[in-house]
Design a protein around this motif. Structure first.
Motif, short mmCIF file in Angstrom:
data_model
loop_
_atom_site.label_atom_id
_atom_site.label_comp_id
_atom_site.label_asym_id
_atom_site.label_seq_id
_atom_site.Cartn_x
_atom_site.Cartn_y
_atom_site.Cartn_z
N PRO A 202 40.52 -18.68 22.46
CA PRO A 202 40.26 -18.78 21.02
C PRO A 202 41.34 -19.65 20.37
O PRO A 202 42.53 -19.48 20.64
CB PRO A 202 40.36 -17.32 20.55
N GLY A 203 40.91 -20.58 19.54
CA GLY A 203 41.85 -21.53 18.95
C GLY A 203 41.61 -22.94 19.46
O GLY A 203 42.03 -23.91 18.85
N VAL A 204 40.90 -23.07 20.59
CA VAL A 204 40.43 -24.39 21.04
C VAL A 204 39.03 -24.54 20.46
O VAL A 204 38.14 -23.74 20.76
CB VAL A 204 40.38 -24.50 22.57
N ILE A 205 38.86 -25.53 19.59
CA ILE A 205 37.57 -25.68 18.90
C ILE A 205 37.11 -27.13 18.92
O ILE A 205 37.90 -28.04 19.16
CB ILE A 205 37.66 -25.22 17.42
N GLY B 196 43.04 -23.78 11.08
CA GLY B 196 44.30 -23.33 11.67
C GLY B 196 45.45 -23.72 10.78
O GLY B 196 45.23 -24.30 9.71
N CYS C 66 45.11 -15.95 22.27
CA CYS C 66 44.66 -17.14 21.56
C CYS C 66 45.75 -18.20 21.70
O CYS C 66 46.83 -17.93 22.23
CB CYS C 66 44.34 -16.84 20.10
N ASP D 280 48.47 -23.49 16.66
CA ASP D 280 47.53 -22.38 16.79
C ASP D 280 46.11 -22.87 17.00
O ASP D 280 45.19 -22.07 17.23
CB ASP D 280 47.61 -21.42 15.59
N THR D 281 45.93 -24.19 16.91
CA THR D 281 44.59 -24.75 17.04
C THR D 281 44.63 -26.08 17.79
O THR D 281 45.51 -26.90 17.55
CB THR D 281 43.96 -24.97 15.64
#
Lengths: 108, 526
Positions: B129-132, B149, B216, B242-243
Motif C-alpha cells: 500500500p502506497g505504491v499507486i 501522500g 505500507c 510514503d507514496t
C-alpha cells in the motif's frame, strides 16, 4: 477533517463534498463524506491497508483507484470483495479489513 | 432485445464526441460506461491543453469535459452509467452488466471507445500500500480532494508523469524525485521545466531497486541503470517517502475488439494490441468502428477528433448522412488531427532522439537529461530576446503543436505563423504592454515577462504561478533558477489574478538585474 484532505486547491478551489457522516472501520468509528468512495475516506483517515492476501498474508491498498485492479477490496456490510475505490460511502457502513476472502484475521 | 442505431462503449472524450456527431445526424445512440460519471479521464485533467483554438487549447481539461457533456445532452445522447460492457458478439450483439443484471442489446453500428489502462512495472515491494498508479493519484486529488501522500516519488517522465508530478505539488504534496529508466525525458520539455524549476530533481537512467516498508511504503531506493537496464552497484539513492507513483505508459483496452474477431496487430507505436483500422476508425468488421486511445495511445485532444470522425462515418454507414457530408466534415477533422500529430512528439518520432528543432537549432540536452534548459543553452531559441523595457521571454524550445500565445497578445508581439509546431518568435518592433495574457495563455508555463533593467540595479520577472498559498505583494523569498536551485533573494512586487488568466496567477518578483535571465521561480521564505 485531516491534513490529508485538500482544503483549497489552486485550480479547483474548494471541492464540494457530501454530508459528513460516520462509518466503522474494523469496528472503530471513522468520519467521511457521504457519496465519496470508501477508499477516499479511508485514505483521508490515514488507513492504508485494505486487505491481506490469502496465501502470503501480504498487505494491499489502493492501487488504480478506478475499479480495475481489485487490490482495494474489503468486506463491506458483510459482503467480501467490494471494490472500495468505486463504492460510494454511506452513513453507518460497516467496513472491515479483508483477510483472504473473509473478515476473520488469519490464525497465526 | 433492444436495438439501437449506434451503441458506443465508453463515455470518455472520444465516445462522447462520436455520440454527439451521430445523434446530430438523427441516429438513436446509446453510450455505455462502467463508471459512475461520464467524461472518462477528462475531469482529472486540470492543466491547460495544448494545440490551437480548434483543439480548445489553453482550456483546462475538466472544463473541456463540462462543455462536452453539455453538447452531448443538447444532442440528446443517452448515456448509461455503471454499465460494464462485457461482450461484443457476432452481428454486433452487445452484452452489458448493469448492477447485478446482464442485458443484451443489438447495435446496427458499434463504436468502441474504451480508452486505455495504465501499465505497471514490478520491483520488490511494488504491491505495498502506497505504491499507486499515476491515474490513481489524479483520481484521488482531482476528483475526491484527498492527497495521495505527503512525500511522493514519481517513476516515469512521460507527459503523464510530468503533469501528475506538477498536480501533486499543486495539491500540497512534496515530490522528492522524478525517476525514469530511459536516458531522456519522455514528455514535453515545457512540462518537465515547470516541475524542475520548483526544485524537483530528475533522475534519468535510474529506476526503483526496492520499495521499503512492512505494512505500507516508508521509503524507496533507486539506482542508476546501464544501457542494458542493469543496476550499477554503488549508485543507490534512498528517499523517505510514503507514496510511489507509477507513470509508465498506457495500453489500449482493445479486448472487446479481439473478442468480436476484429483483425488485430501488435503495434508498439500505438501502445500495444490494437485493431487494424483505417484513418476514420473503420475496423475489419463492417459497422464496427474505433476511436481514441483504444486504437493507439495519444491524448484527449486527438481522441475527441477521432470520436467525431467515427460518429460521422458510422452515420454514413447506416445512411443517416450522405457521402458528401461525410467527406466534407471528415476532411476538416483530419486537418485538425494532422495538426496535433506534428512536431517532435509526433507518433512517428516515438522513442527517437530528435537533435535539432525544425528551425535547425540544437535541442537542449540538459532539458532531456535533467528536465531544464541550462542557462548557456537558453539564448539560442528565437523566443528569447533582449530589449529595453518589459518584454516576453518565451522559453519554448521544442516543436510541439501549440499556438495560443500568438493569439493571446493584443499587440501581436508573438508570432508562430501557420506552422503550428514552429517555435514562437518575438515580433521585431512590437510593443509589449505588460498585460500578461501570453504568460497565462501558455499551457506549458514557458513564457515570462522580463524587464531586464529597471534603472535601479534591479530587474523584474513575471512568472505563471498555480500554487497555494499565493504569495502577497511585498513577500520576501528566494528566486530559483530553471534548475530549481537558489539564484538570489527576491521580493514579490505584484500579484495579478484575473478571470481571463483562468487560475494562472501572475507573480512579479524583483531581483538584482544580473539575475534577470536566470530567476524563473519564487519561493517565499517561511
Amino acid at each position: 477533517m485531516t491534513e490529508r484532505r485538500i482544503e483549497e486547491h489552486p485550480i479547483l478551489g474548494v471541492q464540494e463534498k457530501g454530508k459528513k457522516i460516520t462509518f466503522t472501520f474494523d469496528g472503530k468509528e471513522v468520519e467521511g463524506y457521504e457519496g465519496e468512495p470508501i477508499a477516499a475516506a479511508l485514505k483521508a483517515a490515514g488507513l492504508m491497508v485494505h486487505r491481506y492476501t490469502k496465501k502470503e498474508h501480504k498487505p494491499r491498498g489502493i492501487f488504480c483507484a478506478i475499479g480495475r485492479c481489485t487490490d482495494c477490496v474489503m468486506v463491506v456490510d458483510g459482503v467480501p470483495n467490494v471494490r472500495t475505490c468505486i463504492t460510494p460511502l454511506k452513513e453507518g457502513m460497516d467496513v472491515k479489513t479483508q483477510y483472504g476472502a473473509s473478515d476473520k484475521p488469519f490464525d497465526v | 432485445m433492444k436495438r439501437y442505431d449506434l451503441i458506443i462503449v465508453g463515455a470518455g472524450p472520444s465516445g462522447l464526441s462520436a455520440a454527439v456527431e451521430a445523434a446530430k445526424r438523427g441516429m438513436e445512440v446509446v453510450v455505455f460506461d462502467e463508471n459512475e460519471k461520464p467524461g472518462g479521464q477528462l475531469f482529472k485533467q486540470i492543466h491547460k491543453f495544448f494545440g490551437s483554438k480548434e483543439h480548445r487549447a489553453k482550456v483546462r481539461g475538466f472544463n473541456i469535459g463540462k462543455q462536452l457533456l453539455e453538447e452531448a445532452a443538447e444532442a440528446g445522447v443517452k448515456v448509461v452509467l455503471n454499465a460494464t460492457v462485457i461482450g461484443l458478439y457476432q452481428d454486433k450483439e452487445v452484452v452489458v452488466k448493469i448492477g447485478e443484471e446482464i442485458h443484451h442489446y443489438k447495435g446496427d453500428s458499434v463504436i468502441i471507445a474504451t480508452g486505455a489502462a495504465e501499465n505497471m512495472v514490478t520491483f520488490p515491494g511494488w504491491t505495498l500500500p502506497g505504491v499507486i498508479g499515476a491515474g490513481a493519484a489524479q483520481t484521488m486529488m482531482n476528483l475526491h480532494g484527498v492527497k495521495p501522500g505527503k512525500k511522493v516519488l514519481m517513476l516515469g517522465s512521460g507527459n503523464v508523469g510530468l503533469v501528475v508530478s506538477f498536480q501533486l505539488m499543486q495539491c500540497g504534496c512534496e515530490v522528492v524525485a522524478l525517476v525514469d529508466a530511459a536516458t531522456r525525458v519522455g514528455g514535453y520539455g515545457v512540462h518537465a521545466a515547470k516541475v524542475a524549476r520548483t526544485g524537483v530533481p530528475f533522475y534519468l537512467s535510474h529506476t526503483i531497486v526496492e520499495a521499503e516498508g512492512d505494512e505500507c511504503v516508508t521509503g524507496v531506493t533507486i539506482a542508476e541503470v546501464d544501457s542494458s537496464f542493469k543496476f550499477i552497484p554503488g549508485t543507490e539513492k534512498h528517499f523517505d517517502v510514503d507514496t510511489i507513483c507509477l507513470a509508465v505508459g498506457l495500453s489500449p483496452m482493445s479486448q472487446l475488439l479481439k473478442m468480436a474477431g476484429a483483425k488485430m496487430e501488435d503495434n508498439p507505436k500505438r501502445g500495444g494490441q490494437v485493431p487494424i483500422c483505417d484513418e476514420y476508425g473503420r475496423t475489419s468488421l463492417p459497422g464496427v468502428f474505433v476511436a481514441g486511445d483504444v486504437s493507439g495511445i495519444e491524448e484527449a485532444s486527438s481522441a475527441m477528433i477521432e470520436g467525431r470522425m467515427a460518429g460521422i462515418v458510422a452515420a454514413e454507414y447506416l445512411g443517416y448522412t450522405d457521402e458528401d457530408d461525410m467527406n466534407r466534415n471528415v476532411e476538416s477533422l483530419e486537418k485538425a488531427l494532422d495538426g496535433l500529430r506534428q512536431g517532435m512528439f509526433a507518433p512517428e518520432n516515438r522513442g527517437k532522439l530528435v537533435e535539432k528543432t525544425e528551425e535547425g537549432i540544437d535541442v537542449s540536452m540538459n532539458l532531456l537529461k535533467k528536465g531544464y534548459v541550462a542557462d548557456d543553452e537558453i539564448e539560442r531559441y528565437p523566443g528569447v530576446t533582449h530589449k529595453v523595457g518589459i518584454h516576453p521571454v518565451m522559453e519554448c524550445t521544442q516543436n510541439i503543436p501549440c499556438n495560443p500565445c500568438q493569439d493571446a497578445c493584443p499587440k501581436k508581439c508573438i508570432s508562430i505563423g501557420d506552422n503550428i509546431t514552429s517555435l514562437p518568435i518575438v515580433v521585431p518592433e512590437s510593443e509589449c504592454i505588460n498585460c500578461g495574457m501570453c504568460v497565462a495563455s501558455c499551457s506549458g508555463q514557458a513564457i515570462f515577462l522580463v524587464d531586464e533593467d529597471c534603472g535601479d540595479g534591479t530587474a523584474t520577472v513575471t512568472l505563471p504561478y498555480e500554487f497555494l498559498p499565493l504569495p502577497k505583494e511585498g513577500a520576501k523569498g528566494i528566486a530559483l533558477g530553471r534548475n530549481g536551485k537558489k539564484v538570489c533573494d527576491a521580493e514579490v512586487v505584484n500579484v495579478r489574478s484575473a478571470k481571463a488568466f483562468d487560475k494562472t496567477n501572475l507573480l512579479t518578483m524583483r531581483v538584482p538585474k544580473e539575475y534577470a535571465m536566470k530567476a524563473r521561480f519564487f519561493r517565499a521564505t517561511v
